[in-house]
Motif scaffolding. Structure first.
Motif, PDB file in Angstrom:
ATOM      1  N   GLU A   1      -5.549  -3.255  -8.758  1.00 20.29           N
ATOM      2  CA  GLU A   1      -4.685  -3.643  -7.653  1.00 20.29           C
ATOM      3  C   GLU A   1      -3.598  -4.754  -8.179  1.00 20.29           C
ATOM      4  O   GLU A   1      -4.222  -5.547  -8.620  1.00 20.29           O
ATOM      5  N   VAL A   2      -2.450  -4.659  -8.010  1.00 17.12           N
ATOM      6  CA  VAL A   2      -1.762  -5.637  -8.215  1.00 17.12           C
ATOM      7  C   VAL A   2      -0.765  -6.245  -7.156  1.00 17.12           C
ATOM      8  O   VAL A   2      -0.101  -5.306  -6.177  1.00 17.12           O
ATOM      9  N   ARG A   3      -0.247  -7.535  -6.827  1.00 17.01           N
ATOM     10  CA  ARG A   3       0.459  -7.899  -6.026  1.00 17.01           C
ATOM     11  C   ARG A   3       1.402  -9.176  -6.409  1.00 17.01           C
ATOM     12  O   ARG A   3       0.847  -9.985  -7.552  1.00 17.01           O
TER      13      ARG A   3
ATOM     14  N   ALA B   1       0.662 -12.226  -0.966  1.00 19.17           N
ATOM     15  CA  ALA B   1       1.497 -11.559  -1.975  1.00 19.17           C
ATOM     16  C   ALA B   1       1.845 -10.424  -1.531  1.00 19.17           C
ATOM     17  O   ALA B   1       1.340  -9.927  -0.503  1.00 19.17           O
ATOM     18  N   ILE B   2       2.813  -9.666  -2.161  1.00 17.51           N
ATOM     19  CA  ILE B   2       3.395  -8.298  -1.605  1.00 17.51           C
ATOM     20  C   ILE B   2       3.001  -7.198  -2.629  1.00 17.51           C
ATOM     21  O   ILE B   2       2.776  -7.589  -4.022  1.00 17.51           O
ATOM     22  N   ASP B   3       2.418  -6.213  -2.143  1.00 15.93           N
ATOM     23  CA  ASP B   3       1.942  -4.961  -2.992  1.00 15.93           C
ATOM     24  C   ASP B   3       2.967  -4.892  -4.132  1.00 15.93           C
ATOM     25  O   ASP B   3       4.208  -4.495  -3.691  1.00 15.93           O
ATOM     26  N   HIS B   4       2.479  -4.182  -5.267  1.00 15.27           N
ATOM     27  CA  HIS B   4       3.313  -3.695  -6.198  1.00 15.27           C
ATOM     28  C   HIS B   4       4.362  -2.793  -5.804  1.00 15.27           C
ATOM     29  O   HIS B   4       5.761  -2.890  -5.938  1.00 15.27           O
ATOM     30  N   HIS B   5       3.858  -1.755  -4.784  1.00 14.38           N
ATOM     31  CA  HIS B   5       4.795  -0.677  -4.454  1.00 14.38           C
ATOM     32  C   HIS B   5       6.151  -1.151  -3.486  1.00 14.38           C
ATOM     33  O   HIS B   5       7.018  -0.597  -3.244  1.00 14.38           O
ATOM     34  N   GLU B   6       5.712  -2.227  -2.997  1.00 18.16           N
ATOM     35  CA  GLU B   6       6.673  -2.798  -1.988  1.00 18.16           C
ATOM     36  C   GLU B   6       7.559  -4.096  -2.453  1.00 18.16           C
ATOM     37  O   GLU B   6       8.569  -4.256  -1.910  1.00 18.16           O
ATOM     38  N   TYR B   7       7.120  -4.562  -3.566  1.00 17.82           N
ATOM     39  CA  TYR B   7       7.897  -5.871  -4.065  1.00 17.82           C
ATOM     40  C   TYR B   7       8.886  -5.070  -4.977  1.00 17.82           C
ATOM     41  O   TYR B   7       9.013  -4.477  -5.819  1.00 17.82           O
ATOM     42  N   ARG B   8      10.189  -5.844  -4.598  1.00 21.33           N
ATOM     43  CA  ARG B   8      11.312  -5.478  -5.018  1.00 21.33           C
ATOM     44  C   ARG B   8      12.015  -6.665  -6.287  1.00 21.33           C
ATOM     45  O   ARG B   8      12.003  -7.748  -5.746  1.00 21.33           O
ATOM     46  N   ILE B   9      12.328  -6.378  -7.430  1.00 22.05           N
ATOM     47  CA  ILE B   9      12.805  -7.251  -8.266  1.00 22.05           C
ATOM     48  C   ILE B   9      13.939  -7.734  -7.677  1.00 22.05           C
ATOM     49  O   ILE B   9      15.080  -7.187  -7.514  1.00 22.05           O
TER      50      ILE B   9
END
Length: 173
Positions: free
Chosen positions: A100-102, A164-172
């Motif tokens: 899991e990545v955030r 933290a924000i879940d990888h699928h939701e985090y926008r660069i």
């Protein structure tokens, strides 16, 4: 802080029974990495297939044993080229392995107590700190079971994870 004889990551994850937590706090790592250099166009093409397969082979048995493997990344915004690279490969490298990545923008960490170095925490009992040079090249690792270090790393990770924000939701940005 008491330092233990360093053990390989493969042994540490192999012995892990409940959870492995990884906190990354740098904006750049190992600029000489051929995969990163290919991503930026500064090096020849690089096939990540073997690297990803090796990581999946290492992590899969832990996941199969029920180990929770979580990775949190604190990043400055706008992000660096290295963080863009990390974000681009997270799906195939980390998530596909079962992690899991955030992501947490650094501006949201000012009131958190964070250790001075990136780390892996295994089963709330062992911390493997990573030491890097200013340019991001890896220098060495350090292993400890010091209760104060374990407690700090566990609480720091959970505080970051909660925000933290879940990888699928985090926008660069």
């Amino acid at each position: 802080m008491r330092t233990l004889e360093l053990r390989g990551f493969d042994e540490l994850i192999g012995d892990c029974r409940t959870r492995a937590l990884h906190l990354e706090m740098r904006d750049a790592y190992v600029p000489s990495d051929p995969s990163f250099r290919a991503f930026t166009g500064e090096g020849p093409a690089y096939d990540r297939t073997r690297r990803e397969a090796d990581w999946h082979t290492l992590i899969a048995p832990a996941i199969a044993r029920g180990v929770s493997v979580r990775r949190a990344r604190i990043v400055s915004e706008p992000v660096t080229p290295y963080v863009m690279f990390e974000h681009a490969v997270t799906e195939s490298m980390n998530l596909a392995a079962g992690e899991e990545v955030r992501w947490l923008p650094r501006r949201y960490t000012s009131d958190l107590a964070l250790p001075g170095n990136d780390f892996w925490l295994f089963d709330d009992g062992l911390v493997r700190f990573h030491h890097f040079a200013g340019d991001g090249e890896h220098i060495e690792d350090e292993l400890t079971d010091d209760p104060d270090a374990v407690k700090l790393c566990a609480s720091a990770f959970e505080a970051v994870w909660e925000r933290a924000i879940d990888h699928h939701e985090y926008r660069i940005s």
